[in-house]
Each structure stands twice: as structure tokens, then as C-alpha cells.
Design a protein around this motif. Sequence first.
Motif, mmCIF file in Angstrom:
data_model
loop_
_atom_site.group_PDB
_atom_site.id
_atom_site.type_symbol
_atom_site.label_atom_id
_atom_site.label_comp_id
_atom_site.label_asym_id
_atom_site.label_seq_id
_atom_site.Cartn_x
_atom_site.Cartn_y
_atom_site.Cartn_z
ATOM 1 N N PHE A 30 -4.821 15.592 -3.413
ATOM 2 C CA PHE A 30 -4.674 14.417 -2.525
ATOM 3 C C PHE A 30 -6.085 13.694 -2.743
ATOM 4 N N ARG A 31 -7.139 14.364 -2.738
ATOM 5 C CA ARG A 31 -8.554 13.740 -2.645
ATOM 6 C C ARG A 31 -8.454 12.924 -4.078
ATOM 7 N N LYS A 32 -8.078 13.258 -5.247
ATOM 8 C CA LYS A 32 -7.954 12.831 -6.501
ATOM 9 C C LYS A 32 -7.078 11.495 -6.590
ATOM 10 N N ARG A 33 -6.056 11.764 -5.939
ATOM 11 C CA ARG A 33 -4.871 10.573 -5.982
ATOM 12 C C ARG A 33 -4.867 9.533 -4.803
ATOM 13 N N CYS A 34 -5.810 9.884 -3.845
ATOM 14 C CA CYS A 34 -5.708 8.947 -2.436
ATOM 15 C C CYS A 34 -7.089 8.398 -2.603
ATOM 16 N N LYS A 35 -7.161 6.908 -2.357
ATOM 17 C CA LYS A 35 -8.328 6.159 -1.931
ATOM 18 C C LYS A 35 -8.958 6.640 -0.693
ATOM 19 N N ILE A 36 -8.182 6.630 0.477
ATOM 20 C CA ILE A 36 -8.536 7.045 1.805
ATOM 21 C C ILE A 36 -7.772 8.248 2.137
ATOM 22 N N ASP A 85 -0.814 7.055 -7.907
ATOM 23 C CA ASP A 85 -2.188 7.066 -7.188
ATOM 24 C C ASP A 85 -1.874 6.238 -5.875
ATOM 25 N N CYS A 86 -2.554 6.714 -4.571
ATOM 26 C CA CYS A 86 -2.015 6.202 -3.401
ATOM 27 C C CYS A 86 -3.088 5.590 -2.594
ATOM 28 N N ASP A 87 -2.807 4.873 -1.624
ATOM 29 C CA ASP A 87 -4.025 4.107 -0.873
ATOM 30 C C ASP A 87 -4.606 5.049 0.359
ATOM 31 N N ILE A 88 -3.551 5.551 1.029
ATOM 32 C CA ILE A 88 -3.808 6.482 1.988
ATOM 33 C C ILE A 88 -3.242 7.753 2.120
ATOM 34 N N GLY A 89 -4.082 8.815 2.211
ATOM 35 C CA GLY A 89 -3.372 10.385 2.535
ATOM 36 C C GLY A 89 -3.589 10.731 3.800
ATOM 37 N N PRO A 122 0.676 -1.145 -0.116
ATOM 38 C CA PRO A 122 0.006 -0.001 0.200
ATOM 39 C C PRO A 122 0.811 1.131 0.060
ATOM 40 N N VAL A 123 0.484 2.215 -0.723
ATOM 41 C CA VAL A 123 1.060 3.480 -0.860
ATOM 42 C C VAL A 123 0.594 4.628 0.261
ATOM 43 N N ILE A 124 1.313 5.469 0.856
ATOM 44 C CA ILE A 124 1.001 6.430 1.544
ATOM 45 C C ILE A 124 1.620 7.759 1.275
ATOM 46 N N ALA A 125 0.613 8.920 1.192
ATOM 47 C CA ALA A 125 1.149 10.152 0.992
ATOM 48 C C ALA A 125 0.730 10.930 1.948
ATOM 49 N N THR A 126 1.612 12.059 2.546
ATOM 50 C CA THR A 126 1.198 12.902 3.580
ATOM 51 C C THR A 126 1.767 14.212 3.045
#
Lengths: 242, 181, 598
Positions: free
Chosen positions: B73-79, B51-55, B4-8
Motif C-alpha cells: 500500500f505504501r508503494k502504491r498510494c500517495k497518501i 497506483d492510487c492517490d489515497i490508501g 482520484p483513486v482510493i484503495a482500502t
Amino acid sequence: MEKKVTFTIDNKECTATAGSFIVDAARKNGIYIPTLCNYDGVKPAGSCRVCTVKVNKRHLTACTTPVAEGMEIEVDTAELNDLRNAVVELLFTEGNHYCPACEKSGDCELQALAYRFQIMAPRFPFQFNERDIDASHPKIYHDHNRCILCKRCIRAVKDKDGKSIFEFNNRAKEVRIKLDDKLGETLSDELALKAMEVCPVGSILVKEIGFKTPIGKRKFDRIPIGTQETTEQLSHKEEHHE
Amino acid sequence: MSKPVIATTSLAGCFGCHMSFLDIDDRLLDLIELVEFNKSPIDDIKTFTKDCDIGLIEGGCCNTENIHLLKEFRKRCKILVSFGECAIMGGLPAMRNDISVKECLEEAYLSGPSTVNEDKILPNDEELPMILDRVYPCHEIVKMDYHLPGCPPTADMIWIVLHALILDVDIELPYEVIKYD
Amino acid sequence: MTTTEIQTVLKKFRNDKTRLVDILLEIQSENGFISKQKIETIAEGLDISEVDVEQTMSFYHFFSCKPRGKYTIYLNNSLVAMMKGREKVADAFEKELGCKFGEVAEDIGIFDTSCIGMSDQEPAALINGKVFTNLTSFRAREIIRDMRKGMEVEEMYANTFGDSKNSSKLVRSVVRNHIKRTGPILDQNFQTGKILQKQLALMTPEEVINEVKRSHLRGRGGAGFPTGIKWEFCRRATGKKKYLFCNADEGEPGTFKDRVILTEKPEMLFEGMVVAAYAIGASEGILYLRYEYSYLKDYLEDVLDKMRKDGNLGKNPAGIKDFNFDIRIQLGAGAYICGEESALIESAEGKRGEPRNRPPFPVEKGYLGFPTTVNNVETLCSVVKVIQNGGEWLRNMGTKDSTGTKVLSISGDCLFPGIYELEWGFSINTILEMAGAHNTQAVQIGGPSGALVNPDQFDRILCYSDLATGGSMIILDESRDLLKDVVMNFTDFFIEESCGSCVPCRNIPTLLKNKLTRILEGKGTMKDFEDSQNWANMMQINRCGLGHTAANPIITSLENFRHLYEDKIQKHKDFDSGFDIASAVAESCEFVDRDPNI
């Protein structure tokens, strides 16, 4: 001899002195009903509605309703817990509660309820209502941003002649607690401290003290409101007052 | 299977929430095993590369850049997770919300007691983000899926929640980890 | 008023803090407001703190601590006023005066007020306590010009006094009664004093209660509690003294029947109070009269004087031994919530009109802690007829669970607005036909706290077990925008009239209003629709009837006119924050002098 009555809370059979309020009767039977505007030894107001229970299928406040023989009381149901959460969430969005900047944080009963209910974020929009901070009184800060209008100060703090020091002012959304201009000027140290202690949130603060207790040691840091320990702590404090 | 990919990111925040994130200490090593980081100050990736799973969003929105970034972020993250008091309710920056923005700017740039601005220069360069009328909680701009309260959220809560989200299990929080301060 | 003059007023009320509302009304009558300095004098004289005076004063709409002008115009902003052209009138006032509502210019103040009980002759206003009806923009300008000339308020009336008692020397109002249909309460079959002298005098209190119980009469205020049982509770309650209240705080928007009864049948009403007092064992009676009807006060006092002279009030009314009973009139000062019986009692005790927690119920512990019965105007009139004709007689009228008649206030989109007295059990269709209503889109039954009913339900029956009503019926034809005009207006009303004590009542109506605004602006999603329903659900945990019903405009329109909401909701979006970046940056860009580049 005091008359006893029998009733049920969530189907558990309970007994208590006739005429005692449901909140107190439940506590005697080991059941905690969350309260906020209620304060031991002071006439209940029933204004916050947090202690709402169902009595024979009707919503009533447990702090103002006396127990009676045969009552069927519901406390811990999904519906009622959700309503209680919603009331607490409403209060967080009605006022401006910046917990990180409030010296009552950790000892605040509103916050403690939210912790106990594990509220992560309110379902309601933050209203960002404009509220004043009144620092003009010699002894206390009166921060209306944090006031939840529970009337505890109104009911518990009176001057030596029994006159009101705090009162409601205005109505509806505009309702605020007002500190009497004259009596506020001459407020004794003792009454100022009492007002701060009675206030469940950080709306009434005595000047020149604060942040006395380190984080981790504050009232609700480790122990949820309403558990045995805090209840004892609170009632001990109240006995001390009486 | 890929991790899973995370962005912050930190919007109108103080990076305190990110500091608390680092406070999960040696569990960081476990985390690295479980996830991959994309756009984040933690690995210094400046732009999304996938695209990421969690932002995780720290801070509310006080200017137009915050808005654009949050929307991205909303566009690129599932959660998407509101990470800390500021993301949830604006936090301390939102203390300006009952003061008009004009009054705030006046105080900051013209009439404040510590202001020295003899030429009365105001920040109006085209390159600068524009200031919003008030500070907005993130969920008032885009849909947020989770909220982690705290100023900052406790490291334990961050770990428990991330761990649960990564493994897709129920979140169970002990009493002590939820704090608003 | 000088300090000495204020002290004289205080003395008149025996320096009794429970008469604070009367004291404030009298002191304010001099120049329309009460200064901080006067508050100090009052507090000192009553031996209470200033915040105590201020808490009561700030609660009521008609008290002010700032000047509101030599002339003060309170223009009704209720739904029916709006439907009948209030906005044009308001505009004319504002333009002529060059100020906005809520402000004072040229010593003339213009203020909004909620329904003043004139829905059959709107737009209407109260000017220095006098009622002006059927206003137009022309009249608005004329009135302001008359004020500039310094005319007395009564000199500004443009037409002759109203019908019947409205033109009597002590009323002198332009109000019209519009009685369209009479029954036992409004017909001529009533002779002053006869029932008291010839019938009540021969009955024991228990017999009176039994007769009322036999009639199955239920309270006409809306809640429908059986009158006989209420009386029995109060009679049985122990207390050194007992009180009887008549609730004439008719504040439900769209209701005006009590105003007509008070104007036309005050003798009957007061005799009903004597009957009730005798039954419960009360020695003192209080008519709680809403401030909006204070123009009737002198006239009502005169009726009471006559009753005393005739031996029907005071010491041994109707010659009944061991029974003494007198009535005083307590004016309100502008608060819808005071129609709730415990709030009314609080208000009569000089306090904020906040409803009390129950128990104790007023019949056990009411006014000043004594057992108290509060009855509606119409209930007390029905009682007189029950004594006159027997309980059986009333029970033969109406339906099984709703006996007798109901006096309806009908207004809105119909040819013949006014007062209709009907036997319970009529359908909405009957009423529409009777009042000459065409192309009816909806009817608001029982005022804002009641229900917005759609045409599919027009065959429903008005009675306590189906559609209960305190009497307000507002007819809405197809030209009306139900959400924008009706639901919004009512929600604003409830936002304004909450006492502010219970958390949900203080907050939820505003949040619902914001949701509705979003939906009307086309920014709503299904989530807003669901939130509205869920949040409105919280209102059931409020303390009082107002709190329980304050979301009814939203709840009943969601139920009965769901399609109006659905039409406006964005179907293919599950989230819309409604955030508008352009308007959010407008102010800061203007201040720093740059063009927004979004």
C-alpha cells in the motif's frame, strides 16, 4: 476584606483574590486553563504539568502558583498549547489506553483533553509497558494500564483517621499507585465510589457497576472539557462532595 | 482529468472501520462521483491494478501478511491513512503486547480452557503467515500521512477527511466527530 | 528483630513518623532488608498505613523488602567507573558468584549503584556501607573468597587506610583525599572555635548577614543563589522555629569535593552552620549526609561532641546569649534527587524525596513547615572565611559575579585526578593543564546535569555568568565514544533517578535514549535527530532542577558534538521504522516449529 490583585492573562486585564491559584483566578475571569491532576478542594500536586503557563516568561504550573499583583501570564500560545498536547500524548503512550474497552470512556478527563486538543495520534511511540490489573480487592478494580499517576486518589481519599489508602510506590518509570493491603480490604462503599469519581481515567473502578450511561449522553460526548457547561457540572459535583 | 483513486484494506482489524465507512450512507453516492475505487473490499478488487492517490488502512500489523500488504500500500498510494484505533496503536489486538507470543500461542492452541487439540497440532504450514512478536501500529512499519482515531472512526469524520483530501482543502473537524471509542 | 525490638527502635525516635528514614535504616541494618511483617509493625507503631511506610521505603535505592545478602556489594556504574574498568570488575564478581547484578548468591548480593563520590579512585564499591576503591578483577575475586570465609568487611581491605583523617579511628577507610591544590577552604589557616568565640560572639545576626552579602558569596551547590539574600529572607520569615540544613547529599556523578571537606574540615563546616544558624535565627541544624558517606557518620558525631564540650554547640554556642543551636546528622538512603533542597527536606521528614512546588519557598515554609535555609557544604565553609577575613576579602577573589574560590572535583582522563581549590574565573584550558590532561576530546562540566563541552570552548571561563558548575569536571580524551559511553550512561542515570512525579521527566529521557540507540545502530534519520531536539524541549516544564536538566546530556551533545550524530544518521532516507521482520517472527516460528520464510 479579601485583598484583590490585578494581573494579565494573554494581555487581558484580570482581577482575583490575592493568593488564589492561577487556575482558579483564570476561571473566575472566564478563562479556562486545561488541568488534569488538579481536583477542586484537594491540595494541588502540580505533577501532570498540563496546566503549565508562562508567568513573567517562566514556565510554571497554574494549579500551584498563586496570582500576584502585576503578573503577566501567558496561557493560549502556540508554544504552550503544543507542550500541553505533548503531555497528553505522552500519557497516552506511557500507559495502555484502550479507549474502546474502557468503561470510563466518554467520562475520562484524559480522553476529554485529547478531544478538546483534537489529537489524532500521539507523536510519541507507544511504549506498551507491562502493567498489572489488580482485581483482588473486594470492592474495586485497580487497572494500572490506565493509571496516569496524577495522585488524585492519594490526595483525596483517606480513611476515617486520615490515613493514606492510596500511595505512590517505587520511583522513576517504575512508580505506581499502591492501594493499602489492609485498608483496601475494609474500604467502605462510600470511599470506593469516591475513589472512582476522583480518578480522572478508568484506573479505579467500583466492581459490579459500569457502562451505566449510554453513548451520546456521557460527560464529554458533546461538550468539550473546560467549557462553561462541563465546568459547572464538575464544580457542582465537587460542592456536593464537600 | 481522471478521478482520484482510493484503495482500502483491513489488516489486523475487524472490518468495523469499513462498516463505519459505509455509514456515510447517501454520501457514498457523492463519493462515487468524486473518486474511483481500486483494491478494496468495497468493490472486491483483490489486487492493485494501478497506483492510487489515497490508501485507507484499517488494523495494525500482527503477522507477516499484514506487513507485506501494508508495504505494498505504501508503494502504491500517495497518501496513506491510519484508519481507526487499531491502525494507530494496535487497538484491542495489541492487548497481547505485554504477553510473550509463546504464552499467547500456548493459551490459544494448547492450554486454553476451551481448547480441544489432543494431537497438539500447531499452525505451522508454510502457507500461513507468521505471527509477529507483538502487534505493531502502522506508523511503526511505514510512514503514515494521516491518522483517523476511533473504534471505529465516526462516519462524519471519515467523510469530512476524505472529502478534504480529495479536494485538497484544509481539514476542519467539529468537536463531536473525534472519538476514540 | 523481634516485634519488641522494633518497638524499641520506634520508641527511640519517639514514634515520630517524620523520622521514618532513620527508623528504616536502623531496622534494616540488622539483616539488610525489611520484611512485610516488619513493615506492618512499623506502620502500627507510627500510626500510619502500610502504604505510607512502603512509599518511602520503595523510593530509596538502599532500602529493600527482599534479602540482599549477608554481604551486599554496591558497585558504582557511573561514567568514570566505566572509564576506569568497572565492567571487568563486574564480570569478575558475576563469574565468581555465578549470578548476575541485581541478584544474590551464597548470601552475597551484587547490585549497581550510581556515583558514590569516589571518581578519583574508581572502580569503587560500597560493601555493607564500607568503601572499597581502585578495584580490579583480581580484587573482586579475592573479596568474594574472603566473604566465603566469613571475614569481617574491614578485614578484607587489601591496603592500609587512606591519607589523613581517613585513617582516624572513627573513619577507618581506604579512601584517599587527593588534595592537589588548596585555597582558603582547604588550607591550614583555620583554628577550631576561634571564629565563633572571637568574632561571631561580637556580631549581631544582621551584621553577619551584611558581611555575607558584602562578600557576594553564592551557593556552591550549582544554582548559585546569593547566600546573604537567602539568609535575609529566612531571618525575616515568621515562624516559631527555624531550621538550618547543610546539604551533604553530593550525588552529582563526578563530584567528591564535599566528601573531602567532610573528612578534612568538619569543624569548619559545623562552625559555618553555627554562623548561618545565628544569622537566620535557627535553633536546630541538620546535616543531611548521603548514605554513601555513612562511613563518616561516627567521626562526624565525634566532632559534634567535641564542639558541644568546647561550648561551641548546644546551649549558647560561643557564649552567645539567647542563642541555642544544635546539629543532628540525617542520613539519606540513596536518591540523587534529594540533593534538590525541597526534596532533601521531604526526605528529612521521612518521606519520598519528591521536590515541592514553589511557592512556598523553603525559607518561608521548609522543614516541618518552619522557615528553613539549605546551604551546601562548601558554601558554609566559605562563610567561615568570610567571617574570619571580611566580605571584602572574598569579593577581591574570583570574578565580578563569582567571588571567592571553587573546590573542583576533577576526574576522568588526566594524570592527576583529585581536588583542586581555585579562584573563580579560570578557563577549562587552565584546568586541563593543571590536571595533566592530554588529547582531550571533551569535558563534562558540572556533571551529567551540566554541559558536554567541545575543544572550541576550552577557553571559556568557569563562573556563574558563563559556565556555572557545582564542581564536577570529567575529562574525556580521544579514546572515548562520547555518544555510546558518555551520553548513554548519563541518560540512564537520569532515567533511574527521576522521582517519577512529572510526566515529561518520567518519560522523555527514556524516549530520548531509544532515539539515541536507533541512531547509534545506524537506523536513525533526520527525523530522529529533530524529534530528539523537540522532545528534549519538554523538560523545561518539569518541576525541579533535575527535571530541567535531565535531558542535558542529549541537548548539550546535540549542540556541541552535532557531527557525531550526523555521521551516524542515514542521509538519504527520510523514514526508517527500524522494523526487523526476521527478529519479529523468530519466537513464534520457534514455538510452532517452522522455518521462517521471509
